[in-house]
Design a protein around this motif. Structure first.
Motif, PDB file in Angstrom:
ATOM      1  N   UNK A   1      38.142   7.653 -24.037  1.00 37.36           N
ATOM      2  CA  UNK A   1      39.194   6.529 -24.135  1.00 37.36           C
ATOM      3  C   UNK A   1      39.841   6.132 -23.082  1.00 37.36           C
ATOM      4  N   UNK A   2      40.106   4.526 -23.014  1.00 32.98           N
ATOM      5  CA  UNK A   2      40.454   3.807 -21.975  1.00 32.98           C
ATOM      6  C   UNK A   2      41.887   3.318 -22.038  1.00 32.98           C
ATOM      7  N   UNK A   3      42.279   2.496 -21.201  1.00 30.60           N
ATOM      8  CA  UNK A   3      43.481   1.554 -21.315  1.00 30.60           C
ATOM      9  C   UNK A   3      44.862   2.695 -21.051  1.00 30.60           C
ATOM     10  N   UNK A   4      44.838   3.848 -20.539  1.00 30.32           N
ATOM     11  CA  UNK A   4      46.022   4.425 -20.307  1.00 30.32           C
ATOM     12  C   UNK A   4      46.497   4.229 -19.059  1.00 30.32           C
ATOM     13  N   UNK A   5      47.886   4.159 -18.763  1.00 31.07           N
ATOM     14  CA  UNK A   5      48.427   4.472 -17.428  1.00 31.07           C
ATOM     15  C   UNK A   5      48.411   5.905 -17.097  1.00 31.07           C
ATOM     16  N   UNK A   6      48.504   6.180 -15.812  1.00 25.71           N
ATOM     17  CA  UNK A   6      48.335   7.397 -15.115  1.00 25.71           C
ATOM     18  C   UNK A   6      49.488   8.392 -15.986  1.00 25.71           C
TER      19      UNK A   6
ATOM     20  N   UNK B   1      44.029  -7.206 -26.410  1.00 24.14           N
ATOM     21  CA  UNK B   1      43.268  -7.776 -27.630  1.00 24.14           C
ATOM     22  C   UNK B   1      42.150  -6.989 -28.111  1.00 24.14           C
ATOM     23  N   UNK B   2      42.049  -6.352 -29.368  1.00 23.00           N
ATOM     24  CA  UNK B   2      40.869  -5.606 -29.636  1.00 23.00           C
ATOM     25  C   UNK B   2      39.613  -6.219 -29.607  1.00 23.00           C
ATOM     26  N   UNK B   3      39.490  -7.512 -30.032  1.00 23.25           N
ATOM     27  CA  UNK B   3      38.211  -8.164 -29.821  1.00 23.25           C
ATOM     28  C   UNK B   3      37.623  -8.303 -28.374  1.00 23.25           C
ATOM     29  N   UNK B   4      38.628  -8.647 -27.447  1.00 24.44           N
ATOM     30  CA  UNK B   4      38.377  -8.775 -25.951  1.00 24.44           C
ATOM     31  C   UNK B   4      38.047  -7.232 -25.467  1.00 24.44           C
ATOM     32  N   UNK B   5      38.682  -6.273 -25.613  1.00 27.47           N
ATOM     33  CA  UNK B   5      38.424  -5.027 -25.325  1.00 27.47           C
ATOM     34  C   UNK B   5      36.908  -4.648 -25.910  1.00 27.47           C
ATOM     35  N   UNK B   6      36.531  -4.832 -27.334  1.00 26.95           N
ATOM     36  CA  UNK B   6      35.425  -4.529 -27.750  1.00 26.95           C
ATOM     37  C   UNK B   6      34.181  -5.340 -26.863  1.00 26.95           C
ATOM     38  N   UNK B   7      34.491  -6.614 -26.716  1.00 24.77           N
ATOM     39  CA  UNK B   7      33.309  -7.331 -26.030  1.00 24.77           C
ATOM     40  C   UNK B   7      33.110  -6.716 -24.883  1.00 24.77           C
TER      41      UNK B   7
ATOM     42  N   UNK C   1      46.422   0.009 -15.672  1.00 20.69           N
ATOM     43  CA  UNK C   1      45.429   0.491 -16.715  1.00 20.69           C
ATOM     44  C   UNK C   1      44.171  -0.641 -16.477  1.00 20.69           C
ATOM     45  N   UNK C   2      43.026  -0.246 -17.126  1.00 25.90           N
ATOM     46  CA  UNK C   2      41.978  -0.970 -17.072  1.00 25.90           C
ATOM     47  C   UNK C   2      41.072  -0.682 -18.621  1.00 25.90           C
ATOM     48  N   UNK C   3      40.241  -1.687 -18.571  1.00 24.04           N
ATOM     49  CA  UNK C   3      39.375  -1.417 -19.982  1.00 24.04           C
ATOM     50  C   UNK C   3      38.187  -0.507 -19.756  1.00 24.04           C
ATOM     51  N   UNK C   4      37.966  -0.205 -18.333  1.00 18.72           N
ATOM     52  CA  UNK C   4      36.851   0.852 -18.030  1.00 18.72           C
ATOM     53  C   UNK C   4      37.460   2.076 -17.633  1.00 18.72           C
ATOM     54  N   UNK C   5      38.776   2.238 -17.480  1.00 21.21           N
ATOM     55  CA  UNK C   5      39.601   3.407 -16.875  1.00 21.21           C
ATOM     56  C   UNK C   5      39.836   4.428 -17.718  1.00 21.21           C
TER      57      UNK C   5
ATOM     58  N   UNK D   1      45.053   6.052 -29.063  1.00 20.52           N
ATOM     59  CA  UNK D   1      43.832   5.582 -28.438  1.00 20.52           C
ATOM     60  C   UNK D   1      42.956   4.751 -29.530  1.00 20.52           C
ATOM     61  N   UNK D   2      43.623   3.990 -29.758  1.00 22.33           N
ATOM     62  CA  UNK D   2      42.979   3.090 -31.050  1.00 22.33           C
ATOM     63  C   UNK D   2      42.956   1.347 -30.972  1.00 22.33           C
ATOM     64  N   UNK D   3      43.074   1.178 -29.145  1.00 22.55           N
ATOM     65  CA  UNK D   3      43.155  -0.261 -28.882  1.00 22.55           C
ATOM     66  C   UNK D   3      41.783  -0.733 -28.838  1.00 22.55           C
ATOM     67  N   UNK D   4      40.368  -0.121 -28.782  1.00 25.29           N
ATOM     68  CA  UNK D   4      39.299  -0.712 -28.700  1.00 25.29           C
ATOM     69  C   UNK D   4      38.873  -1.193 -30.259  1.00 25.29           C
ATOM     70  N   UNK D   5      38.614  -2.275 -30.347  1.00 23.06           N
ATOM     71  CA  UNK D   5      38.256  -3.075 -31.429  1.00 23.06           C
ATOM     72  C   UNK D   5      36.971  -2.599 -31.978  1.00 23.06           C
ATOM     73  N   UNK D   6      36.875  -2.630 -33.465  1.00 25.25           N
ATOM     74  CA  UNK D   6      35.898  -2.185 -34.389  1.00 25.25           C
ATOM     75  C   UNK D   6      34.289  -2.856 -33.851  1.00 25.25           C
TER      76      UNK D   6
END
Length: 372
Positions: A145-150, A211-217, A289-293, A360-365
């Motif tokens: 799971x990504x995109x959480x702050x500390x 944005x779920x599409x960008x995070x999925x990409x 936060x970040x999309x790979x953290x 933990x559902x930010x990542x798009x399908x």
């Protein structure tokens, strides 16, 4: 021009690069998304361990007492979803690079092969603790799971009776008792621990909006436990590469690395970054936060109580309520969300960023796991 994502200390002054930048500052968690803050390059340096309070090499251990002999050992000392890490951690290790190459995109020299030896030139600290086998949610077959702050990651660990791992705990679990630069040995292999993917130019405005599409990409990770050779000698999986991980600092506040409680460890799935056990990033605050953290949790061994606060928070007299305020949700609230997630009922509206972060559902399908 883009600035370098992750540089060694010796390349800190490089001004421009085609490598990915890392955002800094405090992006919003809920409400209308703001324009992403200015970017600053991360600076990877080799961690020197718990420098705030290193202990001297204790020398030979005394003979165990009757009570010590009865102490549980091995997996029974930790919950089933965690691994026991026990031994002497070295605060500073010397590795000799045998073969290296220069990554032009990140302007960084990457060591491809180390001499098959490691020498402890620091102090030795005895450790015994439990660490999650996988990254949060610590379930084999699920994505980290990504995109959480500390503080959000910290509250999730607290919700399951655990805490954030410290930087030396993460390092020791990765390198093992032999102090190896990679959990699998001395020769770098991005196919064993997912790495070396090309930079893909994230749309940071879309990332800030979650944005779920960008995070999925942007997703280039693999499922937890799907890398059979990316396992440390302690049995801990997926430590370097794949998703980067956030841990708690052990650096003195008045040191050049001591500004924040948040430390990044392991390195992400990109090419030319710090996909090793020791190097760390100390330049991003707790609201980063970040999309790979990602993150994983630690705890005390042998059933001892685990304080969910970090060592720095304890020293500063923080209450758990203060951590809750920084996270944006309470311990009871995240426990409720996690229970709903188990039931498949952690539903959120499209614009409820905080709810999606908790679930933990930010990542798009449309996300596709990486392949080599």
């Amino acid at each position: 021009m883009r600035r370098s994502l992750l540089l060694l200390a010796s390349t800190l002054l490089l001004a421009c690069s085609a490598a990915p930048p890392e955002p800094a500052g405090r992006p919003p968690v809920a409400g209308p998304p703001a324009t992403p803050p200015p970017f600053t390059p991360g600076t990877a340096v080799a961690a020197s361990g718990p420098s705030a309070s290193p202990s001297a090499d204790p020398g030979p251990a005394p003979a165990p007492s009757a009570s010590a002999a009865a102490e549980p050992a091995g997996p029974a000392s930790c919950p089933a979803d965690m691994k026991l890490v026990e031994g002497e951690y070295c605060t500073e290790v010397e590795h000799t690079c045998k073969k290296s190459w220069f990554d032009k995109s990140n302007k960084k020299t990457v060591c491809e092969e180390f001499e098959p030896t490691a020498r402890c030139i620091g102090q030795k600290v005895k450790k015994r603790y439990c660490i999650d086998t996988y990254e949060w949610p610590n379930v084999k077959g699920e994505r980290p799971e990504v995109m959480n702050r500390f503080h959000q990651a910290q509250m999730k660990c607290a919700a399951v009776g655990k805490r954030m791992c410290s930087e030396s705990e993460w390092t020791f679990a990765c390198e093992g008792p032999e102090m190896k630069p990679f959990p699998y040995g001395y020769v770098r292999d991005a196919a064993k621990c997912n790495g070396d993917h090309p930079w893909d130019d994230p749309n940071m405005k879309a990332v800030a909006k979650r944005d779920p599409k960008e995070l999925a990409r942007l997703w280039k990770g693999v499922r937890s436990g799907s890398q059979p050779q990316c396992i440390s000698d302690f049995g801990v999986a997926d430590l370097p590469a794949n998703a980067d991980e956030v841990v708690s600092s052990e650096q003195p506040k008045n040191s050049r690395r001591g500004d924040f409680d948040s430390v990044h460890s392991g390195g992400p799935w990109y090419k030319g970054v710090r996909n090793q056990c020791r190097p760390k990033i100390y330049t991003h605050d707790e609201d980063f936060y970040y999309y790979f953290l990602s993150f994983r949790c630690c705890g005390e061994a042998d059933g001892k109580p685990t304080d969910p606060r970090t060592e720095r928070q304890i020293q500063d007299g923080w209450s758990l309520q203060k951590v809750e305020r920084r996270a944006g949700f309470t311990l009871d609230a995240i426990k409720e969300k996690l229970e709903l997630k188990k039931q498949g009922k952690c539903d959120c509206s499209d614009k409820d960023i905080l709810c999606k972060t908790m679930c933990g559902t930010l990542l798009g399908p449309g996300a596709v796991d990486a392949t080599h």
